[in-house]
Motif scaffolding. Sequence first.
Motif, PDB file in Angstrom:
ATOM      1  N   ASP A 260       0.820  -1.347   0.292  1.00  0.00           N
ATOM      2  CA  ASP A 260       0.530  -0.397  -0.195  1.00  0.00           C
ATOM      3  C   ASP A 260       1.266   1.446  -0.233  1.00  0.00           C
ATOM      4  OD1 ASP A 260      -2.549  -1.093   0.203  1.00  0.00           O
ATOM      5  OD2 ASP A 260      -2.346  -1.018   1.895  1.00  0.00           O
ATOM      6  N   ARG A 261       1.688   0.815   1.270  1.00  0.00           N
ATOM      7  CA  ARG A 261       2.690   2.430   1.070  1.00  0.00           C
ATOM      8  C   ARG A 261       3.516   2.711   0.049  1.00  0.00           C
ATOM      9  NH1 ARG A 261       4.066   0.445   5.716  1.00  0.00           N
ATOM     10  NH2 ARG A 261       6.178  -1.006   5.768  1.00  0.00           N
ATOM     11  N   ALA A 266       3.835   5.410  -5.766  1.00  0.00           N
ATOM     12  CA  ALA A 266       3.257   5.304  -6.964  1.00  0.00           C
ATOM     13  C   ALA A 266       3.526   6.050  -7.034  1.00  0.00           C
ATOM     14  CB  ALA A 266       3.980   3.942  -7.724  1.00  0.00           C
ATOM     15  N   THR A 267       1.664   6.840  -7.142  1.00  0.00           N
ATOM     16  CA  THR A 267       0.349   7.522  -7.452  1.00  0.00           C
ATOM     17  C   THR A 267       1.473   8.433  -7.275  1.00  0.00           C
ATOM     18  OG1 THR A 267      -0.571   5.320  -6.611  1.00  0.00           O
ATOM     19  CG2 THR A 267      -1.219   8.013  -6.751  1.00  0.00           C
ATOM     20  N   ARG A 268       1.728   8.998  -6.448  1.00  0.00           N
ATOM     21  CA  ARG A 268       2.628  10.324  -5.933  1.00  0.00           C
ATOM     22  C   ARG A 268       3.025  10.910  -7.080  1.00  0.00           C
ATOM     23  NH1 ARG A 268       1.794   8.582  -0.646  1.00  0.00           N
ATOM     24  NH2 ARG A 268       4.042   8.207  -0.415  1.00  0.00           N
ATOM     25  N   ALA A 269       4.250  10.439  -7.523  1.00  0.00           N
ATOM     26  CA  ALA A 269       5.638  10.191  -7.701  1.00  0.00           C
ATOM     27  C   ALA A 269       4.817   9.971  -9.439  1.00  0.00           C
ATOM     28  CB  ALA A 269       6.686   9.111  -8.164  1.00  0.00           C
ATOM     29  N   ALA A 275       2.907  16.482 -13.449  1.00  0.00           N
ATOM     30  CA  ALA A 275       3.211  17.860 -13.518  1.00  0.00           C
ATOM     31  C   ALA A 275       3.735  18.341 -14.153  1.00  0.00           C
ATOM     32  CB  ALA A 275       2.272  18.411 -11.389  1.00  0.00           C
ATOM     33  N   ALA A 276       5.293  18.243 -14.089  1.00  0.00           N
ATOM     34  CA  ALA A 276       6.690  18.186 -13.507  1.00  0.00           C
ATOM     35  C   ALA A 276       7.246  18.110 -15.811  1.00  0.00           C
ATOM     36  CB  ALA A 276       7.742  17.537 -13.670  1.00  0.00           C
TER      37      ALA A 276
END
Length: 290
Positions: A260-261, A266-269, A275-276
């Motif tokens: 889960d972590r 990975a989702t946040r990355a 965005a970048a």
Amino acid sequence: MTTTVTEPEASGKGPTKQLEELLHAHFIKPDDQTSVAGAGAIYLTEVTAPGSNRRADVVHIGLWQSRGAGRIDVCELKTSRSDFLRELNDPAKAEAWWPYSTAFWLVVPHLSIAGPDDLPAGWGLMVPSGRGRRFKTVVKPAEREPRIDIPLLVTLLKNTETVRTNSLGKVRTDLVNQAYRREQELRRELNAHAVNPRTVKRLELLDLLEEALGERLDTETWHDRLSAPDAASALRAFVLGQKALTESRKEMERRAREFDRIRESATRAAADLRAALALPAADQLPAKEA
């Protein structure tokens, strides 16, 4: 075995009583004194002579041949020198019993009270031997055929009945004392084996365990009984299996949380990467032409 006469304070009995008990054992063995089969002799104390008010300290009468059948020994007990000298000054006391006796004895705890040279003619002298129950004869008495008449028989029978009653009382006392000692021994044994609260709790847990197993634990396997070693082996295997299962479940849960972590990371990355690169979100892309 040494037989001595001690001070009254040490034994709880006066010296005359102690000497009398030793003399009783001299004439009749202690085991025979209350024997159902009898002692083969009669031992009397404080016996008044027929037709007189003079009393003998001890009168011993043999009944069996092995106990001197027909023999009558009359004994005067003295435990102090002064008492003995008073006896010498009162010859009527000995004279009252003289014709009814085979022998007349002076019995003392030691020779400092009276010695051979102190005795009236015909008297015998006995002292405790210091070894065993039998007394030592220091001076042999003169012997004669005792007078046996109706007054003597009445006196002896009357005193014999008193002795019989006292003997029964002694037997009763001994039985009561034995019962009391046995009761105390049983109480001590029960106290020594009393179950403490911790043991009681463990027994209760054992009952619960047997109920859960549906089997009785016993030292032997028989019918519905489960032997203690088998139960211990099965419980060990079960506990170890449960422990391993619990550890595996914990490991899977730990790995799931780790996944889960990783997914969240990975989702946040991915979001950060979009965005970048200024890439439009999926819902902002132009629709494909039909």
